[in-house]
Design a protein around this motif. Structure first.
Motif, PDB file in Angstrom:
ATOM      1  N   ILE A 180      13.402  10.397  -4.220  1.00 52.37           N
ATOM      2  CA  ILE A 180      11.984  10.116  -4.334  1.00 52.37           C
ATOM      3  C   ILE A 180      11.655   8.873  -3.527  1.00 52.37           C
ATOM      4  CG2 ILE A 180      10.141   9.504  -5.945  1.00 52.37           C
ATOM      5  CD1 ILE A 180      11.789  10.979  -8.112  1.00 52.37           C
ATOM      6  N   ALA A 181      10.565   8.929  -2.777  1.00 51.41           N
ATOM      7  CA  ALA A 181      10.099   7.772  -2.031  1.00 51.41           C
ATOM      8  C   ALA A 181       8.613   7.594  -2.286  1.00 51.41           C
ATOM      9  CB  ALA A 181      10.375   7.938  -0.538  1.00 51.41           C
ATOM     10  N   ILE A 182       8.209   6.352  -2.475  1.00 57.55           N
ATOM     11  CA  ILE A 182       6.808   6.037  -2.721  1.00 57.55           C
ATOM     12  C   ILE A 182       6.342   5.099  -1.629  1.00 57.55           C
ATOM     13  CG2 ILE A 182       5.179   5.051  -4.370  1.00 57.55           C
ATOM     14  CD1 ILE A 182       7.352   5.570  -6.541  1.00 57.55           C
ATOM     15  N   GLU A 183       5.219   5.416  -1.014  1.00 56.29           N
ATOM     16  CA  GLU A 183       4.721   4.566   0.050  1.00 56.29           C
ATOM     17  C   GLU A 183       3.207   4.650   0.148  1.00 56.29           C
ATOM     18  OE1 GLU A 183       5.935   6.170   4.008  1.00 56.29           O
ATOM     19  OE2 GLU A 183       6.525   7.912   2.815  1.00 56.29           O
ATOM     20  N   ALA A 184       2.652   3.751   0.923  1.00 55.20           N
ATOM     21  CA  ALA A 184       1.214   3.765   1.191  1.00 55.20           C
ATOM     22  C   ALA A 184       1.000   4.290   2.595  1.00 55.20           C
ATOM     23  CB  ALA A 184       0.638   2.363   1.059  1.00 55.20           C
ATOM     24  N   CYS A 186      -2.048   6.555   5.395  1.00 56.78           N
ATOM     25  CA  CYS A 186      -3.344   7.189   5.583  1.00 56.78           C
ATOM     26  C   CYS A 186      -3.119   8.699   5.515  1.00 56.78           C
ATOM     27  CB  CYS A 186      -3.948   6.825   6.935  1.00 56.78           C
ATOM     28  SG  CYS A 186      -4.500   5.118   7.034  1.00 56.78           S
ATOM     29  N   PRO A 202      -6.500   4.006   2.318  1.00 58.97           N
ATOM     30  CA  PRO A 202      -5.106   3.879   1.884  1.00 58.97           C
ATOM     31  C   PRO A 202      -4.817   4.858   0.751  1.00 58.97           C
ATOM     32  CG  PRO A 202      -6.157   1.737   2.000  1.00 58.97           C
ATOM     33  CD  PRO A 202      -7.240   2.756   2.152  1.00 58.97           C
ATOM     34  N   THR A 203      -3.731   5.569   0.890  1.00 58.05           N
ATOM     35  CA  THR A 203      -3.403   6.618  -0.064  1.00 58.05           C
ATOM     36  C   THR A 203      -1.956   6.474  -0.515  1.00 58.05           C
ATOM     37  OG1 THR A 203      -4.968   8.156   0.945  1.00 58.05           O
ATOM     38  CG2 THR A 203      -3.189   9.121  -0.336  1.00 58.05           C
ATOM     39  N   LEU A 204      -1.753   6.666  -1.796  1.00 60.52           N
ATOM     40  CA  LEU A 204      -0.398   6.612  -2.342  1.00 60.52           C
ATOM     41  C   LEU A 204       0.277   7.954  -2.091  1.00 60.52           C
ATOM     42  CD1 LEU A 204       1.340   4.566  -3.933  1.00 60.52           C
ATOM     43  CD2 LEU A 204       0.677   5.777  -6.013  1.00 60.52           C
ATOM     44  N   THR A 207       6.948  11.199  -1.804  1.00 68.16           N
ATOM     45  CA  THR A 207       7.744  12.235  -1.139  1.00 68.16           C
ATOM     46  C   THR A 207       8.956  12.533  -2.000  1.00 68.16           C
ATOM     47  OG1 THR A 207       7.059  11.356   1.002  1.00 68.16           O
ATOM     48  CG2 THR A 207       8.919  12.873   0.985  1.00 68.16           C
ATOM     49  N   ARG A 229      -3.362   5.004  -9.619  1.00 72.85           N
ATOM     50  CA  ARG A 229      -2.258   4.093  -9.860  1.00 72.85           C
ATOM     51  C   ARG A 229      -1.131   4.822 -10.558  1.00 72.85           C
ATOM     52  NH1 ARG A 229      -3.919  -1.396 -12.638  1.00 72.85           N
ATOM     53  NH2 ARG A 229      -4.341  -2.587 -10.767  1.00 72.85           N
ATOM     54  N   LEU A 230       0.042   4.505 -10.140  1.00 73.08           N
ATOM     55  CA  LEU A 230       1.230   4.963 -10.843  1.00 73.08           C
ATOM     56  C   LEU A 230       1.584   3.853 -11.821  1.00 73.08           C
ATOM     57  CD1 LEU A 230       2.401   7.601  -9.823  1.00 73.08           C
ATOM     58  CD2 LEU A 230       4.155   6.306  -8.636  1.00 73.08           C
TER      59      LEU A 230
END
Lengths: 234, 234
Positions: A180-184, A186, A202-204, A207, A229-230
């Motif tokens: 799992i990867a979390i990023e910001a 577009c 900006p979108t969370l 992946t 928000r997570l």
DNA sequence: TAGTGGTCTAGACCACAAA
DNA sequence: TTGTGGTCTAGACCACTAG
């Protein structure tokens, strides 16, 4: 420094021990009494204090080594549990009305970035799925999935019209491992359109690549609506 | 359907049971045999199978109820452990050279958003800290902290010049509870400057509010450099 | 080699929830 | 009421590792 107040109860013992750590009575690096001594102090068996100690160790508060004894963690790397939910379930649990709309479903060759992320050469067709999740009718999340056809045999467009891919996968191809990867980022134009936002918002992005045993299931890209928000806690 | 292969060993039993779930032999919602029956099957005591079952239950694979028995989770909400590390440690562990630069440290009134997040009225001064973390000399993360002065008594500007706040806090005011939120945002101008990015670059923001017992410690806003990913796995 | 935690046993009683 | 998991005991042996 609490004594054996009421009775021997592993949760009470854990609480007492944790209190000593968090109050600073036992400092990081300190060696704490052996199981036998603690058992004597709490007037219970070694199994019971052992359970309390094991629990604190898995929580990261203690380090335990055979012969080396038990020490207070010098660097308590805390872990925050991040839920990996069924999307519709998560929306419902938040008290909203969950909606699901299949946007696209077709076979095609993955682009370079996706193929690279999946470790494929890009010459094998994948099943691509795009779907929109809404909460109370408002766009909430957009998912892009690339699935390995052979692994998800039986998943048809007809099914996907009625049921989110994650629900079908949960029942038919449960994952055994995932990255799992979390990023910001577009959002790409089609995602921005579906989320009804400007493309430079900006979108969370989450992946997730998943496997069943050694077999690759596929990859999910989950774009969240702006402001989403997570959340978790310790 | 594996029998009692080698010997009774709770990890082996857990593996065997997990295999039955993940292979689909036991499906979501199914009731599985009682502890006594499993103990008989694996030729061990109830304690041993109990430990395996308990482990699978806390991992989310099983639901257990007294008298109701043990069932395979219909909705296995998997939890991905997200590290909450010392920032410099995390940079070092990634194999980079960690740098720390204090940008600002002063007492002041929090703005409305921060005060609201902390549940304060905004008329009590807080200690504000801004700092930059670098990896191999490249801007990596910028932190903004608002700390309750009474709770972090002893933390001085002199200390902060040499040591990141999180390291001092870990040793002197360890948190007992925290709320964490992860979102995508545009960095405020001063953060964008410190990170050497354009102000409209999507940035991963982690907000963490922490308490020691019932006492509020403060709030952290951690802005990540563009392209930074938070990773975990299952 | 000796000391520590890790695990298992055989049994017992209790707490909770379903019938 | 009754059956299930939750916990505790008293003891034993084993596995790892520090000295």
């Amino acid at each position: 420094m609490t004594g054996p107040a009421g009775k021997a109860d592993w949760k009470a013992i854990r609480g007492d021990l944790l209190g000593r750590i968090q109050s600073g009575a036992w400092k990081p690096g300190d060696q704490i009494p052996r199981e036998v001594e603690l058992a004597e102090h709490y007037e219970c068996t070694r199994s019971t204090v052992g359970r309390a100690l094991r629990d604190l160790a898995t929580a990261g508060f203690l380090d335990r080594k055979r012969k080396g004894g038990t020490t207070v963690s010098a660097n308590p790397v805390r872990k925050a549990p991040l839920d990996v939910p069924i999307i519709s379930e998560a929306i419902r649990k938040a008290g909203h009305d969950a909606g699901y709309h299949l946007l696209d479903a077709r076979e095609g060759l993955p682009d370079g970035a996706v193929a690279a992320e999946l470790g494929l050469r890009g010459d094998a067709p994948l099943l691509f799925i795009a779907a929109l999740y809404t909460a109370n009718g408002v766009p909430h999340q957009v998912e892009h999935r690339w699935l390995v056809p052979a692994t998800v045999a039986g998943l048809s467009r007809g099914i996907l019209n009625d049921m989110p891919a994650d629900e079908w996968l949960l029942r038919n191809v449960p994952l055994t491992r995932a990255q799992i990867a979390i990023e910001a980022t577009c959002p790409p134009p089609d995602v921005a359109r579906a989320l009804q936002t400007a493309p430079d918002t900006p979108t969370l992005l989450i992946t997730r690549t998943s496997w069943r045993q050694a077999r690759l299931i596929g990859m999910l890209r989950l774009y969240h609506a702006p402001g989403h928000r997570l959340t978790t806690g310790i």
